[in-house]
Design a protein around this motif. Structure first.
Motif, short mmCIF file in Angstrom:
data_model
loop_
_atom_site.label_atom_id
_atom_site.label_comp_id
_atom_site.label_asym_id
_atom_site.label_seq_id
_atom_site.Cartn_x
_atom_site.Cartn_y
_atom_site.Cartn_z
N TYR A 90 0.82 -1.21 0.00
CA TYR A 90 0.00 0.00 0.00
C TYR A 90 0.86 1.26 0.00
O TYR A 90 0.39 2.33 -0.42
CB TYR A 90 -0.97 0.00 1.19
N ASP A 91 2.12 1.16 0.45
CA ASP A 91 3.02 2.32 0.37
C ASP A 91 3.29 2.67 -1.10
O ASP A 91 3.26 3.85 -1.48
CB ASP A 91 4.33 2.02 1.09
N TYR A 92 3.57 1.65 -1.90
CA TYR A 92 3.79 1.90 -3.33
C TYR A 92 2.52 2.40 -4.00
O TYR A 92 2.57 3.29 -4.87
CB TYR A 92 4.27 0.62 -4.02
N PHE A 93 1.38 1.84 -3.61
CA PHE A 93 0.12 2.25 -4.22
C PHE A 93 -0.20 3.71 -3.89
O PHE A 93 -0.59 4.49 -4.78
CB PHE A 93 -1.01 1.34 -3.73
N VAL B 56 -0.16 9.64 -5.31
CA VAL B 56 0.37 11.00 -5.15
C VAL B 56 1.01 11.48 -6.45
O VAL B 56 0.80 12.62 -6.88
CB VAL B 56 1.38 11.04 -3.98
N THR B 57 1.78 10.61 -7.08
CA THR B 57 2.41 10.97 -8.36
C THR B 57 1.36 11.24 -9.43
O THR B 57 1.48 12.20 -10.21
CB THR B 57 3.34 9.84 -8.82
N ALA C 82 -4.64 10.55 -0.70
CA ALA C 82 -3.62 9.52 -0.53
C ALA C 82 -2.75 9.79 0.70
O ALA C 82 -2.41 8.87 1.45
CB ALA C 82 -2.74 9.45 -1.78
N LEU C 83 -2.41 11.05 0.93
CA LEU C 83 -1.57 11.38 2.09
C LEU C 83 -2.31 11.13 3.40
O LEU C 83 -1.74 10.57 4.35
CB LEU C 83 -1.13 12.85 2.01
N TYR C 84 -3.57 11.52 3.47
CA TYR C 84 -4.33 11.28 4.69
C TYR C 84 -4.58 9.79 4.90
O TYR C 84 -4.60 9.31 6.04
CB TYR C 84 -5.65 12.05 4.65
N THR C 85 -4.77 9.05 3.81
CA THR C 85 -4.94 7.60 3.94
C THR C 85 -3.68 6.95 4.47
O THR C 85 -3.74 6.05 5.32
CB THR C 85 -5.31 7.00 2.57
N ARG C 86 -2.53 7.41 4.01
CA ARG C 86 -1.26 6.87 4.50
C ARG C 86 -1.09 7.16 5.99
O ARG C 86 -0.66 6.29 6.76
CB ARG C 86 -0.10 7.48 3.72
N SER C 87 -1.45 8.37 6.42
CA SER C 87 -1.35 8.70 7.84
C SER C 87 -2.31 7.85 8.66
O SER C 87 -1.98 7.40 9.77
CB SER C 87 -1.65 10.19 8.05
N PHE D 287 -3.47 4.76 7.92
CA PHE D 287 -2.94 3.40 8.00
C PHE D 287 -1.77 3.31 8.98
O PHE D 287 -1.63 2.32 9.70
CB PHE D 287 -2.50 2.92 6.62
N LYS D 288 -0.95 4.35 9.01
CA LYS D 288 0.19 4.33 9.92
C LYS D 288 -0.26 4.36 11.37
O LYS D 288 0.28 3.64 12.22
CB LYS D 288 1.10 5.53 9.62
N LYS D 289 -1.27 5.17 11.67
CA LYS D 289 -1.77 5.23 13.04
C LYS D 289 -2.44 3.92 13.44
O LYS D 289 -2.29 3.44 14.57
CB LYS D 289 -2.76 6.39 13.18
N VAL D 290 -3.18 3.32 12.51
CA VAL D 290 -3.84 2.05 12.82
C VAL D 290 -2.82 0.96 13.08
O VAL D 290 -2.95 0.16 14.02
CB VAL D 290 -4.78 1.66 11.67
N SER D 291 -1.76 0.91 12.26
CA SER D 291 -0.73 -0.12 12.46
C SER D 291 0.01 0.08 13.77
O SER D 291 0.39 -0.89 14.43
CB SER D 291 0.26 -0.09 11.29
N GLU D 292 0.21 1.33 14.18
CA GLU D 292 0.87 1.58 15.46
C GLU D 292 0.00 1.16 16.63
O GLU D 292 0.50 0.68 17.65
CB GLU D 292 1.23 3.07 15.57
#
Length: 232
Positions: free
Chosen positions: A19-22, A27-28, A190-195, A197-202
């Protein structure tokens, strides 16, 4: 973000999740849509021919590649040599000065540059101010890379550039096309989704193996309740 992830894999042997690559691709894609579809017809990158477009895209790809390598290699130096921020800034700036001075001497522009500044003293103060601001920003950049990593820094810079463009359009009253609005939504989504996912994984990380944690806790209690050596 994608160049940083590629360099991170090649230089630092990092492994990113799918999902990081996705999200990096999203973003690109959003940034590309925002740049390639301006509202005015005169600003279209296709209005001056295919050759200019290909050359411009090539320059952009080269810039992104070298820029991604710079932040990734800075991260490698910080982690590999336990380098201080001011040391890296000093030696990097020293090498930049040597390269710039060598270029001026080889091209024969050194005395022309000195003569220009001598006859335009206001330019000297502007250059000094710009250099001071650039040096100060290097401390923030190096601190971000050392503390949070090159990928986080790339995310911040991508967001900053897009926000700067949007604010410039609003400030100077340049209209935004509907494609640019879609591109902005894609990038920030995409940026907010990444943030997220990061909080959920933590949050889920401490409870990944609850049975193992319970077993370890029970073992610790049994060891603590066992009689010590030498006690009756």
């Amino acid at each position: 973000m994608i160049p940083v992830m590629i360099w991170g894999t090649l230089i630092m042997q990092k492994r990113y999740k799918g999902y990081d690559y996705f999200l990096a691709l999203l973003v690109t894609l959003g940034c590309s849509i925002f740049i390639l579809f301006p509202s005015g017809a005169d600003l279209s990158p296709y209005s001056k021919g295919r050759e200019n477009t290909v050359w411009g895209v090539s320059l952009m790809v080269g810039y992104l590649g070298f820029d991604g390598f710079t932040s990734t290699f800075q991260d490698k130096l910080f982690k590999g040599y336990d380098m201080e921020i001011h040391n890296q800034i000093f030696y990097t700036t020293l090498c930049s000065c040597v390269l710039s001075l060598s270029g001026l001497i080889l091209e024969g522009h050194l005395f022309l540059a000195i003569d220009f500044v001598y006859h335009h003293l206001d330019c000297f103060f502007d250059v000094a101010l710009l250099s001071t601001v650039a040096t100060t920003s290097q401390f923030f950049i190096s601190y971000t890379i050392r503390t949070f990593g090159a990928l986080t820094f790339a995310t911040i810079m991508t967001t900053r550039q897009l926000v700067s463009i949007v604010l410039s359009c609003v400030w100077f009253r340049h209209p935004l096309s509907w494609e640019q609005c879609i591109g902005s939504v894609i990038v920030f989504g995409a940026l907010y989704t990444r943030s997220f996912f990061k909080k959920v994984s933590e949050k889920l990380r401490p409870s990944e193996h609850p049975m193992e944690n319970m077993h370890n806790g029970a073992s610790s209690l049994m060891k603590g309740s066992s009689p010590r050596g030498g006690e009756p």
